[in-house]
Motif scaffolding. Structure first.
Motif, PDB file in Angstrom:
ATOM      1  N   ARG A 188      83.833  48.691 -27.508  1.00 33.84           N
ATOM      2  CA  ARG A 188      84.024  47.868 -26.050  1.00 33.84           C
ATOM      3  C   ARG A 188      83.194  48.624 -24.733  1.00 33.84           C
ATOM      4  O   ARG A 188      83.410  48.040 -23.746  1.00 33.84           O
ATOM      5  CB  ARG A 188      86.360  48.839 -26.303  1.00 33.84           C
ATOM      6  CG  ARG A 188      86.660  48.392 -27.159  1.00 33.84           C
ATOM      7  CD  ARG A 188      88.154  48.981 -27.023  1.00 33.84           C
ATOM      8  NE  ARG A 188      88.791  48.438 -25.651  1.00 33.84           N
ATOM      9  CZ  ARG A 188      90.094  48.476 -25.236  1.00 33.84           C
ATOM     10  NH1 ARG A 188      90.775  50.254 -26.076  1.00 33.84           N
ATOM     11  NH2 ARG A 188      90.595  48.093 -24.196  1.00 33.84           N
ATOM     12  N   THR A 189      82.351  49.299 -25.019  1.00 36.47           N
ATOM     13  CA  THR A 189      81.841  50.128 -24.023  1.00 36.47           C
ATOM     14  C   THR A 189      80.896  48.972 -23.380  1.00 36.47           C
ATOM     15  O   THR A 189      81.017  48.265 -21.647  1.00 36.47           O
ATOM     16  CB  THR A 189      81.722  51.198 -24.623  1.00 36.47           C
ATOM     17  OG1 THR A 189      82.670  52.693 -24.083  1.00 36.47           O
ATOM     18  CG2 THR A 189      80.208  51.980 -22.974  1.00 36.47           C
ATOM     19  N   ILE A 212      81.138  45.953 -23.849  1.00 36.33           N
ATOM     20  CA  ILE A 212      82.092  44.639 -23.208  1.00 36.33           C
ATOM     21  C   ILE A 212      82.243  44.569 -21.841  1.00 36.33           C
ATOM     22  O   ILE A 212      82.204  43.749 -20.978  1.00 36.33           O
ATOM     23  CB  ILE A 212      82.939  44.611 -24.666  1.00 36.33           C
ATOM     24  CG1 ILE A 212      82.311  44.085 -25.675  1.00 36.33           C
ATOM     25  CG2 ILE A 212      84.013  43.145 -24.044  1.00 36.33           C
ATOM     26  CD1 ILE A 212      82.253  43.308 -26.067  1.00 36.33           C
ATOM     27  N   ARG A 213      83.026  46.011 -21.698  1.00 38.00           N
ATOM     28  CA  ARG A 213      83.536  46.723 -20.261  1.00 38.00           C
ATOM     29  C   ARG A 213      82.570  46.877 -19.604  1.00 38.00           C
ATOM     30  O   ARG A 213      82.975  45.690 -18.246  1.00 38.00           O
ATOM     31  CB  ARG A 213      84.026  47.850 -20.140  1.00 38.00           C
ATOM     32  CG  ARG A 213      84.845  48.008 -19.168  1.00 38.00           C
ATOM     33  CD  ARG A 213      86.451  50.150 -19.584  1.00 38.00           C
ATOM     34  NE  ARG A 213      86.492  49.357 -20.311  1.00 38.00           N
ATOM     35  CZ  ARG A 213      86.611  50.437 -21.341  1.00 38.00           C
ATOM     36  NH1 ARG A 213      85.034  51.238 -21.279  1.00 38.00           N
ATOM     37  NH2 ARG A 213      86.991  50.610 -22.609  1.00 38.00           N
ATOM     38  N   GLY A 216      93.984  41.876 -16.962  1.00 39.38           N
ATOM     39  CA  GLY A 216      92.872  42.123 -17.133  1.00 39.38           C
ATOM     40  C   GLY A 216      92.196  40.332 -16.810  1.00 39.38           C
ATOM     41  O   GLY A 216      91.816  40.413 -15.814  1.00 39.38           O
ATOM     42  N   ARG A 247      73.700  46.943 -23.476  1.00 42.14           N
ATOM     43  CA  ARG A 247      74.877  46.102 -22.532  1.00 42.14           C
ATOM     44  C   ARG A 247      74.580  44.678 -22.040  1.00 42.14           C
ATOM     45  O   ARG A 247      74.639  43.916 -21.688  1.00 42.14           O
ATOM     46  CB  ARG A 247      75.029  47.138 -21.559  1.00 42.14           C
ATOM     47  CG  ARG A 247      73.223  47.492 -21.243  1.00 42.14           C
ATOM     48  CD  ARG A 247      74.112  48.600 -19.641  1.00 42.14           C
ATOM     49  NE  ARG A 247      72.897  49.011 -19.443  1.00 42.14           N
ATOM     50  CZ  ARG A 247      72.252  50.282 -19.696  1.00 42.14           C
ATOM     51  NH1 ARG A 247      72.043  50.345 -20.642  1.00 42.14           N
ATOM     52  NH2 ARG A 247      71.078  50.168 -19.418  1.00 42.14           N
ATOM     53  N   GLU A 300      89.007  43.173 -24.217  1.00 40.33           N
ATOM     54  CA  GLU A 300      87.748  42.814 -24.919  1.00 40.33           C
ATOM     55  C   GLU A 300      88.180  43.927 -25.992  1.00 40.33           C
ATOM     56  O   GLU A 300      87.153  43.776 -26.741  1.00 40.33           O
ATOM     57  CB  GLU A 300      88.072  45.189 -24.192  1.00 40.33           C
ATOM     58  CG  GLU A 300      87.504  45.067 -21.875  1.00 40.33           C
ATOM     59  CD  GLU A 300      87.048  46.720 -21.762  1.00 40.33           C
ATOM     60  OE1 GLU A 300      87.965  47.538 -22.763  1.00 40.33           O
ATOM     61  OE2 GLU A 300      87.467  46.374 -20.626  1.00 40.33           O
ATOM     62  N   ILE A 312      81.932  42.913 -18.861  1.00 39.57           N
ATOM     63  CA  ILE A 312      82.417  42.329 -17.572  1.00 39.57           C
ATOM     64  C   ILE A 312      82.410  42.302 -16.386  1.00 39.57           C
ATOM     65  O   ILE A 312      82.461  42.030 -15.576  1.00 39.57           O
ATOM     66  CB  ILE A 312      83.766  41.858 -18.831  1.00 39.57           C
ATOM     67  CG1 ILE A 312      83.577  41.773 -19.631  1.00 39.57           C
ATOM     68  CG2 ILE A 312      84.878  41.893 -17.529  1.00 39.57           C
ATOM     69  CD1 ILE A 312      85.383  42.199 -20.128  1.00 39.57           C
ATOM     70  N   ALA A 314      84.600  42.796 -28.801  1.00 39.41           N
ATOM     71  CA  ALA A 314      84.515  44.031 -29.351  1.00 39.41           C
ATOM     72  C   ALA A 314      84.154  43.888 -30.767  1.00 39.41           C
ATOM     73  O   ALA A 314      82.749  43.686 -31.489  1.00 39.41           O
ATOM     74  CB  ALA A 314      84.695  45.044 -29.569  1.00 39.41           C
TER      75      ALA A 314
END
Length: 224
Positions: free
Chosen positions: A51-52, A54-55, A74, A16, A40, A58, A44
């Motif tokens: 996507r986790t 990335i989220r 978004g 992350r 996302e 962000i 990704a």
């Protein structure tokens, strides 16, 4: 979506954080443009992750003010605003003053020689040099001064501020007249530091930051 996005793995950092650093660097360098949506799924796929992370990245970028969340749209890269610029430069002026005062007292002959070399390299790139290398030489010039203070906490604070300035730096270096002015200001600062002329060095740094502010505001107000 930019095609220049590259992720460099670091065995000491969780995924992350690697994703966060990658996106942060892309925003600061202008690879992800102000106003650009951060999708996302696309990010990704581009980075080869789920996507986790990335989220999570962000969310952290939003806390830093580099990303804004728009209802039903978004995330997108935060625009560069005049208010943001003024906030950053107000802080920078105060810290630059302290850095120059300390550097005048503590800079070594070796550091002065290195400063001259970087200043000359910047000058050689002024007319038709690569913008990224110009920005790197501008950063290197100020880093030598910061490190000459021998104050690790001040260097740390200025380094963080420098990263926030990166996205502005690329903008004002696009103007060749600005690059020529910067080269002249670098030379004046070098000479003042070599003479240990604190008052002149402070004056030139203030002019340097003020001119930078004016140049960036002009670039922000120019139509696309």
């Amino acid at each position: 979506m930019t095609t220049d996005l590259e992720m460099h793995m670091d065995e000491y950092l969780p995924l992350r954080d690697v994703v966060f650093n990658t996106l942060r660097r892309a925003i600061l360098k202008g690879d992800l443009k102000p106003g650009e949506r951060l999708m996302e799924i696309a990010l990704a796929e581009k980075l080869g992750v789920s996507r986790t992370p990335i989220r999570e990245a962000i969310r952290k970028l939003e806390l830093e003010g580099l990303v804004v969340m728009a209802p039903r749209k978004g995330a997108k890269v935060a625009s560069i605003t005049e208010r943001d610029l003024n906030d950053v430069l107000e802080v920078r002026k105060g810290m630059e003053e302290l850095a120059i005062r300390l550097a005048c007292e503590r800079i070594t002959p070796e550091e002065l020689d290195e400063l001259d070399k970087v200043e000359q390299r910047f000058l050689s790139l002024t007319e038709n040099g690569d913008l990224t290398e110009l920005a790197e030489m501008d950063v290197a010039f100020h880093d030598i001064i910061y490190n000459a203070t021998n104050n690790n906490r001040l260097v740390q604070l200025l380094s963080n501020l420098r990263e926030q300035m990166y996205r502005y730096r690329i903008e004002y270096l696009k103007d060749i007249a600005v690059r020529r002015t910067l080269a002249q200001e670098h030379r004046a600062i070098c000479e003042a530091l070599r003479k240990k002329d604190k008052e002149s060095a402070l004056k030139y740094v203030y002019v340097h930051v003020d001119n930078q502010q004016k140049a960036i505001i002009r670039s922000l107000n120019e139509p696309d």
